[in-house]
Scaffold this active site. Structure first.
Site, short mmCIF file in Angstrom:
data_model
loop_
_atom_site.label_atom_id
_atom_site.label_comp_id
_atom_site.label_asym_id
_atom_site.label_seq_id
_atom_site.Cartn_x
_atom_site.Cartn_y
_atom_site.Cartn_z
CG ASP A 345 34.80 -34.84 -30.44
OD1 ASP A 345 34.10 -33.81 -30.52
OD2 ASP A 345 34.33 -35.99 -30.56
CG ASP A 543 34.18 -40.13 -31.99
OD1 ASP A 543 34.18 -38.89 -31.82
OD2 ASP A 543 33.16 -40.82 -31.91
CG ASP A 547 35.93 -35.13 -34.11
OD1 ASP A 547 35.60 -33.97 -33.81
OD2 ASP A 547 35.47 -36.14 -33.56
#
Length: 655
Positions: A345, A543, A547
């Site tokens: 990410d 995080d 996600d």
């Protein structure tokens, strides 16, 4: 030996771990902690005494051998019988006890007792491995503070940590542990965060810095505003995670346990056939047949094979836990060792997740400050990092904010709300109504994105109202982390909901080749599925709440522990406590090294079994040699696995 009886030994391990969590400051009694080792040592001393008396008093010698059998074999006999009676199955423990008793039954007391001794010794070594892993992981629990000093109405009051609430001000004196996650509002100090992040050097803290529960304050006094009290703190979430650390076994271990059950039955059956058939078909004496069968029962038992996996896996988990990588189970370590692609990410993972406003461009009659005030008011109810950056920029300018009405978030796009009766939208450029996307607006957006900035567009009933650009900061270690992965032959990708221009600018800076931008949470999940279909083993690092689906879909999900969302921490199989991305390459190397050691162990154990069986039938093998060869190989594979408790620097986890 391995805990191959889920209802007995496995349940006992989980119960003990639970009790450790419930009573963190209690210490196990030495007899409980070192019981197996003490029993093995006592068994060995009894055998030595029996062997010494063998030439003087046969009765006393046999009595001492019997005592050695009971002392060294009681725990394993109990486990084997529990498997037999409760699960109607056989395991290695019962095979070894039967072989030892059988050897004694035909007059080979010394050989049977030595078998029990070495079997108990190998079991004690394995228990040491499991206890070491459990202590390294669950030692965090002993650091959990129980009381806090709260500042109320100018006076200090001691309260239970469970009574803390968000917004409370707690006083942390020099040398005390911080009782809850929070932000420093007064004071300067160095805080030892090794219990949470694995950092060996204390981190300097000043007003505005974040601190974590369970970390140790240095020489300065701090006043901390509580943000996450009690069970919501990162420390408490980690404790919940470590209680699951041994629950998930690797696929190879699950296969080995299934294999052991069928193998044990086959060994028992063949041993019975060896006792019955040779005297009838080959003219052997019953004593010869029984002796051959006992040797076969010893050397064919899969003790070393079964012990090839978990000591190595648990040693690796223990080693990584001490250095800021928390595996929830051995399955994730094994899968990580096979990783072909790592997908990151962007916001909060590759970047610090703390973007700053760089440009405020009004498109109507408002000035910069008025446009920023409106944007910050609209974003004041959002938890998105970009929203927080806009609100922070407005506060830095001293702009008064208002509470919006009819607030509605469109996940992955932006939000809509009313302010002073006017309807507003704020979010990605694609969120802007197409009728308001003039060429001037589009060109301004392209210019800002080419500069690597994230663009937020505002509109009201009159059209496009303004553009706000933000720039996130890439983590200092991100480039080195990506380079380390590439050196291992691992492909690296970025999955982000951000605009392509911004994503590509960050990717170029980090050295990432594959960029997938403009993704909604479900798009990230679909992309992970595509990568898994093509490459097999895919690791996702993230995080945020958005996600979590991708973390769950990946072969292995890695969550950023410091500042990561609850959803990400609960979903991921691995938690990166220190947020140091360089440790990901180290963890993959550790997974590969662990699996290599497991393969070495299995090849060695299988080779020894085949060699000893062949020697027994081709030339004849003395029972003492069979005992030493078989149990010696078991001890060697356990010791080989224990190597992973040390030399972490070879994996890069030392960071």
């Amino acid at each position: 030996m391995l805990a191959t009886t889920p209802t007995a030994k496995g349940y006992s391990d989980r119960k003990e771990l639970h009790q450790t969590a419930a009573r963190p400051r209690e210490r196990a009694a030495p007899i409980e902690r070192y019981g197996e080792g003490i029993a093995a040592l006592a068994s060995g001393l009894l055998i030595a005494a029996a062997w010494t008396l063998g030439g003087h008093s046969q009765a006393w010698s046999i009595a001492l051998y019997c005592a050695a059998f009971v002392v060294g074999g009681f725990a394993k006999a109990k486990e084997g019988l529990q498997t037999l009676f409760y699960e109607r199955d056989l395991d290695v423990n019962l095979l070894m006890i039967v072989a030892a008793v059988g050897a004694a039954g035909i007059g080979y007391w010394t050989e049977g007792a030595v078998l029990i001794f070495i079997f108990a010794l190998s079991g004690a070594l394995e228990t040491y491995t499991m206890d070491r892993s459990r202590r390294d992981i669950s030692s965090l629990m002993e650091l959990k503070p129980e009381t806090a000093v709260v500042l109320r109405d100018g006076a200090e009051a001691a309260v239970s940590v469970r009574e803390l609430e968000a917004g409370d001000l707690v006083v942390v004196k020099p040398g005390e542990r911080i009782p809850a996650d929070g932000v420093v509002v007064e004071g300067v100090s160095a805080v030892n965060q090794a219990s949470i992040t694995g950092e060996s050097v204390p981190a300097d803290k000043e007003p505005g810095d974040e601190v974590f529960a369970g970390t140790l304050n240095g020489q300065g006094a701090l006043i901390v505003e509580v943000t996450c009290p009690g069970e919501a703190s990162l420390f408490s979430r980690i404790i919940r995670l470590v209680q699951e650390a041994e629950s998930e076994k690797p696929v190879s271990q699950l296969f080995m346990e299934r294999f052991e059950r069928y193998y044990a039955r086959a060994v028992i059956l063949l041993s019975l056939l060896l006792i019955v058939l040779p005297p009838v078909a080959l003219g052997w004496t019953w004593q010869q047949a029984l002796y051959k069968a006992m040797v076969f029962l010893v050397v064919a038992s899969p003790c070393a094979l079964v012990a090839s996996i978990m000591p190595a896996v648990l040693s690796a988990i223990s080693s990584s836990a001490r250095r800021g990588m928390l595996f929830k189970g051995g399955a994730h370590l094994e899968n990580l060792g096979h990783t072909q692609v790592v997908a990151f990410d962007k916001t909060g993972t590759l970047t610090t997740g703390s973007p700053v406003v760089t440009d405020v461009i009004p498109l109507q009659d408002q000035g910069e400050n008025e446009l920023l005030r409106v944007a910050a008011s609209l974003e004041s109810l959002s938890e998105h990092p970009l929203a927080k950056a806009i609100v922070e920029a407005a506060r830095e300018r001293g702009l008064p904010l208002e509470r919006p009405a009819e607030f509605q978030a469109d996940t992955g796009w932006g939000l809509r709300a009313k302010l002073r009766g006017d309807a507003w939208k704020i979010g990605k450029p694609a969120y802007l109504d197409s009728r308001f996307a003039t060429e001037t607006v589009r060109e301004t957006i392209r210019r800002l994105e080419r500069a690597g900035k994230t663009v937020t567009v505002m509109q009201n009933d009159r059209g496009a109202a303004g553009i706000i650009a933000l720039r996130d900061r890439i983590r200092p270690e991100a480039k080195a982390a990506v380079a380390a992965l590439k050196r291992q032959g691992v492909k690296v990708a970025m999955l982000t909901g951000d605009q392509p221009g911004t994503a590509e600018a960050i990717a170029r800076e980090a050295g990432i080749d594959w960029v997938y931008a403009g993704l909604l949470p479900e798009d990230k999940t679909d992309k992970i599925k595509e990568l898994r279909q093509t490459y097999g083993y895919v690791t996702m690092v993230g995080d945020g709440v958005n996600d979590a689906p991708a973390l769950a879909t990946a072969t292995v999900g890695i969550a950023m522990g410091a500042g990561g969302s609850d959803a990400a921490l609960e979903t991921a199989g691995v938690v990166l406590l220190q947020n140091d991305l360089r440790k990901i390459a180290g963890a993959i190397a550790l997974g590969k090294r662990t699996m290599n050691i497991v393969k070495q162990n299995m090849a060695f154990a299988l080779g020894v079994i085949v060699l000893l069986i062949a020697a027994n039938f081709v030339q004849g093998l003395a029972l003492p040699l069979g005992v030493v060869g078989h149990e010696g190989s078991t001890i060697l594979v356990i010791l080989n696995g224990l190597r992973l408790l040390r030399s972490p620097d070879r994996t890069g986890l030392a960071g």
